[in-house]
Design a protein around this motif. Structure first.
Motif, PDB file in Angstrom:
ATOM      1  N   ILE A 194      68.838  18.121  36.579  1.00 51.32           N
ATOM      2  CA  ILE A 194      69.488  18.425  34.948  1.00 51.32           C
ATOM      3  C   ILE A 194      71.235  18.465  35.800  1.00 51.32           C
ATOM      4  CG2 ILE A 194      69.882  18.038  32.352  1.00 51.32           C
ATOM      5  CD1 ILE A 194      66.599  19.890  32.304  1.00 51.32           C
ATOM      6  N   PRO A 195      71.911  17.547  35.323  1.00 50.74           N
ATOM      7  CA  PRO A 195      72.846  17.140  35.655  1.00 50.74           C
ATOM      8  C   PRO A 195      73.589  18.131  34.547  1.00 50.74           C
ATOM      9  CG  PRO A 195      72.767  15.088  35.286  1.00 50.74           C
ATOM     10  CD  PRO A 195      70.860  15.415  35.300  1.00 50.74           C
ATOM     11  N   ASP A 196      74.987  18.022  34.851  1.00 52.53           N
ATOM     12  CA  ASP A 196      75.981  19.504  33.806  1.00 52.53           C
ATOM     13  C   ASP A 196      76.199  18.025  32.457  1.00 52.53           C
ATOM     14  OD1 ASP A 196      75.803  21.623  35.561  1.00 52.53           O
ATOM     15  OD2 ASP A 196      77.700  21.066  36.494  1.00 52.53           O
ATOM     16  N   ASN A 197      76.090  17.006  32.871  1.00 49.99           N
ATOM     17  CA  ASN A 197      76.489  16.169  31.286  1.00 49.99           C
ATOM     18  C   ASN A 197      75.564  16.094  30.742  1.00 49.99           C
ATOM     19  OD1 ASN A 197      75.736  14.314  33.620  1.00 49.99           O
ATOM     20  ND2 ASN A 197      76.693  12.484  32.820  1.00 49.99           N
ATOM     21  N   TYR A 198      74.547  17.282  30.794  1.00 49.74           N
ATOM     22  CA  TYR A 198      73.269  16.384  29.996  1.00 49.74           C
ATOM     23  C   TYR A 198      73.260  18.080  28.824  1.00 49.74           C
ATOM     24  CZ  TYR A 198      71.331  12.028  31.732  1.00 49.74           C
ATOM     25  OH  TYR A 198      71.391  11.119  31.933  1.00 49.74           O
ATOM     26  N   LYS A 199      72.636  17.785  27.975  1.00 46.87           N
ATOM     27  CA  LYS A 199      72.542  19.253  27.149  1.00 46.87           C
ATOM     28  C   LYS A 199      71.289  19.133  27.559  1.00 46.87           C
ATOM     29  CE  LYS A 199      76.454  20.042  25.292  1.00 46.87           C
ATOM     30  NZ  LYS A 199      77.960  20.781  25.737  1.00 46.87           N
ATOM     31  N   VAL A 200      70.289  21.384  27.198  1.00 50.74           N
ATOM     32  CA  VAL A 200      69.416  21.391  27.216  1.00 50.74           C
ATOM     33  C   VAL A 200      69.116  21.745  25.925  1.00 50.74           C
ATOM     34  CG1 VAL A 200      67.712  23.097  28.339  1.00 50.74           C
ATOM     35  CG2 VAL A 200      68.743  21.160  29.588  1.00 50.74           C
ATOM     36  N   LEU A 201      68.082  21.270  25.171  1.00 49.58           N
ATOM     37  CA  LEU A 201      67.372  21.814  24.097  1.00 49.58           C
ATOM     38  C   LEU A 201      66.503  22.483  23.828  1.00 49.58           C
ATOM     39  CD1 LEU A 201      68.413  18.741  21.794  1.00 49.58           C
ATOM     40  CD2 LEU A 201      70.258  20.799  22.325  1.00 49.58           C
ATOM     41  N   PHE A 202      66.555  23.900  23.816  1.00 53.53           N
ATOM     42  CA  PHE A 202      65.213  24.891  23.333  1.00 53.53           C
ATOM     43  C   PHE A 202      65.072  24.949  21.879  1.00 53.53           C
ATOM     44  CE2 PHE A 202      67.517  26.789  27.437  1.00 53.53           C
ATOM     45  CZ  PHE A 202      66.080  26.971  27.766  1.00 53.53           C
ATOM     46  N   ILE A 203      63.359  23.977  21.481  1.00 50.36           N
ATOM     47  CA  ILE A 203      63.890  23.872  20.206  1.00 50.36           C
ATOM     48  C   ILE A 203      62.290  23.460  20.349  1.00 50.36           C
ATOM     49  CG2 ILE A 203      65.561  22.621  19.409  1.00 50.36           C
ATOM     50  CD1 ILE A 203      63.802  20.000  19.590  1.00 50.36           C
ATOM     51  N   GLN A 204      61.091  24.683  19.298  1.00 51.06           N
ATOM     52  CA  GLN A 204      60.168  25.046  18.550  1.00 51.06           C
ATOM     53  C   GLN A 204      59.459  23.429  18.320  1.00 51.06           C
ATOM     54  OE1 GLN A 204      59.820  27.498  15.735  1.00 51.06           O
ATOM     55  NE2 GLN A 204      60.753  26.006  14.339  1.00 51.06           N
ATOM     56  N   GLY A 205      57.527  22.970  18.659  1.00 49.74           N
ATOM     57  CA  GLY A 205      57.640  21.961  18.044  1.00 49.74           C
ATOM     58  C   GLY A 205      56.847  20.678  18.355  1.00 49.74           C
ATOM     59  N   GLY A 206      57.018  21.186  19.634  1.00 52.11           N
ATOM     60  CA  GLY A 206      56.802  20.151  21.248  1.00 52.11           C
ATOM     61  C   GLY A 206      57.206  18.859  20.750  1.00 52.11           C
ATOM     62  N   GLY A 207      55.425  18.047  20.735  1.00 50.39           N
ATOM     63  CA  GLY A 207      56.123  16.780  20.775  1.00 50.39           C
ATOM     64  C   GLY A 207      56.244  16.071  19.640  1.00 50.39           C
ATOM     65  N   THR A 208      55.512  16.229  19.111  1.00 50.15           N
ATOM     66  CA  THR A 208      56.047  16.061  17.064  1.00 50.15           C
ATOM     67  C   THR A 208      57.078  16.117  16.790  1.00 50.15           C
ATOM     68  OG1 THR A 208      53.213  17.050  16.238  1.00 50.15           O
ATOM     69  CG2 THR A 208      54.855  16.054  15.327  1.00 50.15           C
ATOM     70  N   VAL A 209      58.034  17.045  16.499  1.00 48.02           N
ATOM     71  CA  VAL A 209      58.982  17.215  17.117  1.00 48.02           C
ATOM     72  C   VAL A 209      59.891  16.332  17.897  1.00 48.02           C
ATOM     73  CG1 VAL A 209      60.909  18.881  16.734  1.00 48.02           C
ATOM     74  CG2 VAL A 209      58.916  19.601  15.713  1.00 48.02           C
ATOM     75  N   GLN A 210      59.514  16.774  18.836  1.00 51.08           N
ATOM     76  CA  GLN A 210      60.301  15.460  19.572  1.00 51.08           C
ATOM     77  C   GLN A 210      60.394  13.580  19.349  1.00 51.08           C
ATOM     78  OE1 GLN A 210      59.361  15.455  23.865  1.00 51.08           O
ATOM     79  NE2 GLN A 210      60.373  13.533  24.013  1.00 51.08           N
ATOM     80  N   PHE A 211      59.654  13.074  19.140  1.00 51.41           N
ATOM     81  CA  PHE A 211      59.604  11.870  17.922  1.00 51.41           C
ATOM     82  C   PHE A 211      60.191  12.213  17.160  1.00 51.41           C
ATOM     83  CE2 PHE A 211      55.575  12.151  20.893  1.00 51.41           C
ATOM     84  CZ  PHE A 211      55.999  10.768  21.969  1.00 51.41           C
ATOM     85  N   ALA A 212      59.718  13.102  16.434  1.00 51.40           N
ATOM     86  CA  ALA A 212      60.859  12.805  14.876  1.00 51.40           C
ATOM     87  C   ALA A 212      62.421  13.421  15.427  1.00 51.40           C
ATOM     88  CB  ALA A 212      60.117  13.766  13.854  1.00 51.40           C
ATOM     89  N   MET A 213      63.065  13.438  16.046  1.00 46.68           N
ATOM     90  CA  MET A 213      64.648  13.496  16.536  1.00 46.68           C
ATOM     91  C   MET A 213      64.676  12.478  17.283  1.00 46.68           C
ATOM     92  SD  MET A 213      65.329  17.655  16.209  1.00 46.68           S
ATOM     93  CE  MET A 213      65.990  17.516  16.914  1.00 46.68           C
ATOM     94  N   VAL A 214      64.177  11.685  17.418  1.00 45.41           N
ATOM     95  CA  VAL A 214      64.349  10.248  18.046  1.00 45.41           C
ATOM     96  C   VAL A 214      65.127   9.886  17.421  1.00 45.41           C
ATOM     97  CG1 VAL A 214      64.174   8.609  18.794  1.00 45.41           C
ATOM     98  CG2 VAL A 214      62.703  10.069  19.917  1.00 45.41           C
ATOM     99  N   ALA A 215      64.769   9.797  15.907  1.00 43.88           N
ATOM    100  CA  ALA A 215      65.977   9.106  14.611  1.00 43.88           C
ATOM    101  C   ALA A 215      67.238  10.138  14.508  1.00 43.88           C
ATOM    102  CB  ALA A 215      65.145   9.309  13.580  1.00 43.88           C
ATOM    103  N   MET A 216      66.905  11.118  14.607  1.00 42.09           N
ATOM    104  CA  MET A 216      68.096  12.049  14.649  1.00 42.09           C
ATOM    105  C   MET A 216      69.107  12.166  15.135  1.00 42.09           C
ATOM    106  SD  MET A 216      66.299  15.104  13.050  1.00 42.09           S
ATOM    107  CE  MET A 216      64.675  15.930  11.838  1.00 42.09           C
TER     108      MET A 216
END
Length: 87
Positions: free
Chosen positions: A65-87
């Protein structure tokens, strides 16, 4: 295996090596001399920040992962990942 554990080949969580589990068990009551378990400490503490920074560095190295990308540690797994796309 000295603990008589069951082999787990499922698609979800899998077996962890016994030395890793033994290290976790040893640090459960007093993580690296902090006087508390990781699950008891504040996510704003210096000890926890070191854990987070090390995890991010390991993840960046492992996945390239390059330095110009953020790494987010969030709960919820794939379900939250799909919901966050719109955010």
């Amino acid at each position: 295996m000295k603990y008589g554990r069951t082999y787990n080949f499922s698609a979800g969580p899998a077996m962890m090596p016994e030395p890793v589990l033994e290290e976790i068990a040893a640090e459960m009551m007093n993580y690296r001399g902090s006087g508390m378990c990781v699950m008891e400490m504040s996510h704003r503490s210096k000890v926890f920040q070191q854990i987070r920074d090390e995890a991010e560095a390991d993840l960046r190295k492992l996945m390239g992962i390059p330095d110009n990308y953020k790494v987010l540690f969030i709960q919820g797994g794939g379900t939250v990942q799909f919901a966050m796309v719109a955010m």
